[in-house]
Write an enzyme that holds these catalytic residues in place. Structure first.
Site, PDB file in Angstrom:
ATOM      1  N   CYS A 182       0.813  -1.231   0.000  1.00 16.00           N
ATOM      2  CA  CYS A 182       0.000   0.000   0.000  1.00 16.00           C
ATOM      3  C   CYS A 182       0.840   1.273   0.000  1.00 16.00           C
ATOM      4  O   CYS A 182       0.331   2.357  -0.304  1.00 16.00           O
ATOM      5  CB  CYS A 182      -0.945   0.013   1.192  1.00 16.00           C
ATOM      6  SG  CYS A 182      -2.120  -1.347   1.156  1.00 16.00           S
ATOM      7  N   ASN A 209     -10.184   0.178  -0.008  1.00 15.14           N
ATOM      8  CA  ASN A 209      -8.721   0.254  -0.013  1.00 15.14           C
ATOM      9  C   ASN A 209      -8.206  -0.297  -1.347  1.00 15.14           C
ATOM     10  O   ASN A 209      -8.302  -1.494  -1.605  1.00 15.14           O
ATOM     11  CB  ASN A 209      -8.193  -0.572   1.170  1.00 15.14           C
ATOM     12  CG  ASN A 209      -6.680  -0.533   1.293  1.00 15.14           C
ATOM     13  OD1 ASN A 209      -5.984  -0.111   0.371  1.00 15.14           O
ATOM     14  ND2 ASN A 209      -6.173  -0.976   2.426  1.00 15.14           N
ATOM     15  N   HIS A 267      -3.295   7.513   2.335  1.00 19.40           N
ATOM     16  CA  HIS A 267      -3.712   6.191   1.849  1.00 19.40           C
ATOM     17  C   HIS A 267      -5.081   5.889   2.439  1.00 19.40           C
ATOM     18  O   HIS A 267      -5.351   6.177   3.597  1.00 19.40           O
ATOM     19  CB  HIS A 267      -2.685   5.144   2.284  1.00 19.40           C
ATOM     20  CG  HIS A 267      -3.144   3.744   2.042  1.00 19.40           C
ATOM     21  ND1 HIS A 267      -3.688   3.339   0.842  1.00 19.40           N
ATOM     22  CD2 HIS A 267      -3.152   2.644   2.851  1.00 19.40           C
ATOM     23  CE1 HIS A 267      -3.999   2.053   0.924  1.00 19.40           C
ATOM     24  NE2 HIS A 267      -3.700   1.619   2.128  1.00 19.40           N
TER      25      HIS A 267
END
Ligand code: UT7
EC number: 2.3.1.180
Length: 320
Positions: A113, A277, A247
């Site tokens: 990520c 996500n 994020h």
């Protein structure tokens, strides 16, 4: 000072939207649980043709169009992905071909990520070192293909998509550009978020495995450190930040970071409610939305930050 300037941003989301309610017809979960614990309401899920290359190439074309640049003018393609089309050729090389670039170089980068923040850091360093004058940094992810759709603890959290930015050596005439990047990793925590079966040494399917509580704990403390580090390195204060583009993993982590920076909720760009996500794609997807709707404008100071499997984490300060 000569900085690496962000010239354009673009993104792509798969057509198909899957709501929490739809997931609740297949697994033991509810819209209320998912919203309350994560802020997620829906996610986009890729069709068979919407591969990491397909989506990344589309995001790259849109970033080039936004910058008014052609593929010939790009020297490098850096792709952050945990879900490449294949082991090799790299997805970056496939995207290079897909957008019609016949020179320069392209490679993938694996930082889960945090991949987009790592990509910006690497591109900025290469541009400032004179190894290239421009680079597309792309985050493109198809997590739907590595999720265990029977594990309600992970499958409700992720979505698919891609985002891209075009970076280019600036003229040094103004203060636009990448001000600093800070990246970190600590492999001792590799077992709290990983892709099981990724070595291909047995018949296990490749599935994402996460100890959510542990990752959450690390995210709050390590991201706080990464944003403090970014401000301190540049003699800036929280008041100098116009936008936080974090994020997009969990609304609770996003809100905690916004609060820590003393930002008004309106200064924090949130897409997790609609995109879930999307790993390395989440920051460029959020940047693209906020640039296109006019929130982020030229001259604004934007802080990006991410944490992901590895553990990896980092931050970057960019003046648009
Ligand atoms: O992008 C990479 C970085 N990733 C992250 O930053 C993720 C960080 N972690 C998180 O966002 C959160 O830890 C989660 C959203 C993953 C989980 O939230 P939580 O508040 O930590 O919940 P939990 O895992 O402690 O689970 C609480 C309860 C459990 O039931 P019991 O044991 O208390 O009876 C779970 O079984 O919620 C249950 N649960 C669910 N219930 C309904 C877990 N998943 C679900 C679900 N629907 N989908």
């Amino acid at each position: 000072m000569q900085r690496t300037v962000l010239e354009g941003v673009g993104s792509y989301l798969p057509k198909r939207i899957v709501t929490n309610d739809e997931l609740a017809t297949r697994i033991d979960t509810s819209d209320a649980w998912i919203r309350e614990r994560t802020g997620i309401g829906q996610r986009h899920i890729a069709a068979a043709h919407e591969t990491a290359t397909f989506m990344g190439a589309e995001a790259a074309r849109r970033a080039l169009a936004a910058a008014g640049a052609s593929a010939d003018s790009v020297d490098a393609v850096i792709v952050a992905t945990s879900t490449p089309d294949q082991g090799f050729p790299a997805t970056a090389v496939s995207i290079q071909a897909a957008i019609g670039m016949t020179r320069g170089f392209a490679f993938d980068l694996s930082a889960a990520c945090s991949g987009f923040v790592y990509g910006v850091s690497v591109a900025d360093a290469m541009i400032r070192a004179g190894q290239c004058r421009s680079a597309l940094v792309i985050g493109t992810e198809v997590y739907s293909r590595i999720l265990n759709w029977e594990d309600r603890g992970t499958c409700v959290l992720f979505g698919d998509g891609a985002g891209a930015v075009l970076l280019r050596a600036g003229t040094g005439e103004d203060d636009r550009g990448v001000i600093s990047t800070h990246i970190h990793s600590d492999g001792r925590y590799g077992d709290i978020l990983f892709i099981d079966g990724a070595t291909g040494q047995d018949d296990r399917p490749q599935h994402l495995v996460m100890n959510g509580r542990e990752v959450f704990r690390h995210a709050v403390s390590k991201l706080a450190g990464a944003v403090d580090e970014a401000l301190a390195a540049n003699d800036l204060t929280q008041a100098d930040i116009d936008w936080l583009v974090p994020h997009q993993a969990n609304r609770r982590i996003i809100d905690a970071m916004g609060k820590r920076l003393g930002l008004a909720p309106e200064q924090v760009v949130v897409t997790v409610d609609r995109h879930a996500n999307t790993s390395a794609a989440s920051i460029p997807l959020a940047l693209d939305e906020a640039v296109r709707d006019g929130r982020i404008r030229r001259g604004h100071l934007v802080l990006i930050e991410a944490l992901g499997g590895g553990l990896t984490w980092g931050s970057a300060l960019i003046r648009f």
